[in-house]
Design a protein around this motif. Structure first.
Motif, PDB file in Angstrom:
ATOM      1  N   ASP B  98      40.616  49.466  52.097  1.00  9.74           N
ATOM      2  CA  ASP B  98      39.450  50.322  52.163  1.00  9.74           C
ATOM      3  C   ASP B  98      38.905  50.678  50.786  1.00  9.74           C
ATOM      4  O   ASP B  98      39.601  51.246  49.960  1.00  9.74           O
ATOM      5  CB  ASP B  98      39.791  51.598  52.933  1.00  9.74           C
ATOM      6  CG  ASP B  98      38.597  52.509  53.057  1.00  9.74           C
ATOM      7  OD1 ASP B  98      38.742  53.722  52.852  1.00  9.74           O
ATOM      8  OD2 ASP B  98      37.502  52.007  53.359  1.00  9.74           O
ATOM      9  N   TYR B 101      33.424  49.964  51.405  1.00  8.88           N
ATOM     10  CA  TYR B 101      32.368  48.984  51.655  1.00  8.88           C
ATOM     11  C   TYR B 101      32.824  47.817  52.513  1.00  8.88           C
ATOM     12  O   TYR B 101      32.197  46.780  52.547  1.00  8.88           O
ATOM     13  CB  TYR B 101      31.794  48.464  50.339  1.00  8.88           C
ATOM     14  CG  TYR B 101      32.812  47.937  49.355  1.00  8.88           C
ATOM     15  CD1 TYR B 101      33.167  48.708  48.250  1.00  8.88           C
ATOM     16  CD2 TYR B 101      33.412  46.705  49.512  1.00  8.88           C
ATOM     17  CE1 TYR B 101      34.092  48.248  47.339  1.00  8.88           C
ATOM     18  CE2 TYR B 101      34.344  46.239  48.609  1.00  8.88           C
ATOM     19  CZ  TYR B 101      34.666  47.012  47.515  1.00  8.88           C
ATOM     20  OH  TYR B 101      35.576  46.556  46.618  1.00  8.88           O
ATOM     21  N   ASN B 102      33.944  47.979  53.176  1.00 12.98           N
ATOM     22  CA  ASN B 102      34.402  46.939  54.093  1.00 12.98           C
ATOM     23  C   ASN B 102      34.150  47.360  55.528  1.00 12.98           C
ATOM     24  O   ASN B 102      34.445  48.492  55.913  1.00 12.98           O
ATOM     25  CB  ASN B 102      35.893  46.673  53.901  1.00 12.98           C
ATOM     26  CG  ASN B 102      36.188  45.939  52.618  1.00 12.98           C
ATOM     27  OD1 ASN B 102      35.476  45.009  52.265  1.00 12.98           O
ATOM     28  ND2 ASN B 102      37.214  46.363  51.918  1.00 12.98           N
ATOM     29  N   GLU B 103      33.621  46.401  56.307  1.00 15.16           N
ATOM     30  CA  GLU B 103      33.382  46.752  57.692  1.00 15.16           C
ATOM     31  C   GLU B 103      34.687  46.939  58.439  1.00 15.16           C
ATOM     32  O   GLU B 103      35.713  46.325  58.103  1.00 15.16           O
ATOM     33  CB  GLU B 103      32.551  45.676  58.401  1.00 15.16           C
ATOM     34  CG  GLU B 103      33.222  44.331  58.502  1.00 15.16           C
ATOM     35  CD  GLU B 103      32.544  43.327  57.616  1.00 15.16           C
ATOM     36  OE1 GLU B 103      32.305  43.647  56.439  1.00 15.16           O
ATOM     37  OE2 GLU B 103      32.250  42.220  58.128  1.00 15.16           O
ATOM     38  N   GLN B 104      34.651  47.799  59.416  1.00 15.55           N
ATOM     39  CA  GLN B 104      35.797  48.032  60.263  1.00 15.55           C
ATOM     40  C   GLN B 104      35.599  47.267  61.560  1.00 15.55           C
ATOM     41  O   GLN B 104      34.522  47.287  62.154  1.00 15.55           O
ATOM     42  CB  GLN B 104      35.965  49.529  60.528  1.00 15.55           C
ATOM     43  CG  GLN B 104      36.260  50.328  59.265  1.00 15.55           C
ATOM     44  CD  GLN B 104      36.514  51.790  59.540  1.00 15.55           C
ATOM     45  OE1 GLN B 104      36.816  52.197  60.659  1.00 15.55           O
ATOM     46  NE2 GLN B 104      36.414  52.611  58.504  1.00 15.55           N
ATOM     47  N   PHE B 106      36.694  46.977  65.380  1.00 13.26           N
ATOM     48  CA  PHE B 106      37.261  47.839  66.410  1.00 13.26           C
ATOM     49  C   PHE B 106      37.877  47.028  67.548  1.00 13.26           C
ATOM     50  O   PHE B 106      37.369  45.968  67.926  1.00 13.26           O
ATOM     51  CB  PHE B 106      36.183  48.757  66.999  1.00 13.26           C
ATOM     52  CG  PHE B 106      35.810  49.896  66.101  1.00 13.26           C
ATOM     53  CD1 PHE B 106      34.900  49.719  65.076  1.00 13.26           C
ATOM     54  CD2 PHE B 106      36.366  51.150  66.286  1.00 13.26           C
ATOM     55  CE1 PHE B 106      34.559  50.772  64.235  1.00 13.26           C
ATOM     56  CE2 PHE B 106      36.029  52.213  65.460  1.00 13.26           C
ATOM     57  CZ  PHE B 106      35.127  52.018  64.425  1.00 13.26           C
ATOM     58  N   GLY B 107      38.954  47.560  68.078  1.00 11.89           N
ATOM     59  CA  GLY B 107      39.531  47.019  69.296  1.00 11.89           C
ATOM     60  C   GLY B 107      38.793  47.542  70.514  1.00 11.89           C
ATOM     61  O   GLY B 107      37.897  48.384  70.398  1.00 11.89           O
TER      62      GLY B 107
END
Lengths: 109, 115
Positions: B98, B101-104, B106-107
């Motif tokens: 983290d 600026y990193n996309e997350q 999602f499950g």
């Protein structure tokens, strides 16, 4: 502190444009945009960074006004698949992603 | 395409019972997040891991919630005892380390209903 999104809901016809706004009361490092369809997980759309760099979607654009701590998401020539709830998430000094309450977008044929 | 896996997808329990949710992040993602999403609201961060270490658990109700990521890969979120107000969607997400600026990613989430 949670960012404020507006409008809360919008209904438009296929092919029309929409703008969703997100504002924060604190200084921001980045703004993230996600779309969530009913019963599904949020899907990443775009990140806007302090300094103007962007990562994201081809067909969706956004702006980030660092001084005003505001971001806007622009959906042009909307398609039926654009329907869903759009969330902005903001990252400030604490480096924690805080989501707004969402904007429900409905695109009608 | 790599995905975040969560189980179970749905869980119905009675108040005062214990529940546990499992998450397997995308391979190589060092950062793992647990969020709670109440119907009609945005996700709220409960806990964030960097590898096996907790980075942020300031919003985790520690009297009843616990989270672990023992080997720095998959993670478990536990509630004991469950209360009526815990009914919500519990989302797990993962990202590269983290930096803001990193996309997350999602499950699919676990929908918890407490009766």
């Amino acid at each position: 502190q949670q960012p404020v999104q507006s409008p809360q809901a919008v209904i438009l016809r296929e092919g029309e444009d929409a703008v969703i706004n997100c504002s924060s009361s604190k200084a921001l490092y980045s703004v993230h945009w996600y779309r969530q369809k009913h019963g599904e997980a949020p899907v990443f759309l775009m990140i806007l960074l302090k300094g103007g760099e962007q990562k994201g979607h081809e067909k969706i654009s956004a702006s980030f006004n660092e001084k005003k701590q505001q971001s806007s998401l622009y959906l042009t020539a909307s398609q039926l698949s654009y329907s869903g709830t759009y969330f902005c998430g903001t990252i400030g000094a604490a480096r924690q992603l805080t989501f707004g309450s969402g904007t429900q977008l409905t695109v009608l044929p | 395409e790599a995905e975040v896996a969560q189980s179970p997808r749905y869980k119905i329990t009675e108040k005062s019972q214990a529940v546990a949710f499992w998450c397997d992040p995308i391979s190589g993602h060092a950062t793992l997040y647990w969020y709670r999403q109440i119907l009609g609201q945005g996700p709220e961060l409960l806990v964030q891991f960097q590898d096996e270490s907790v980075v942020d658990d300031s919003q985790l109700p520690k009297d009843r919630f616990s989270a672990e990521r023992l080997k720095g890969v998959d993670s478990t979120l536990k509630i004991q005892p469950a209360e009526l107000g815990d009914s919500a969607m519990y989302l797990c997400a993962s990202s590269l380390p983290d930096r803001g600026y990193n996309e997350q990613f999602f499950g699919p989430g676990t929908r918890l209903t407490v009766l």
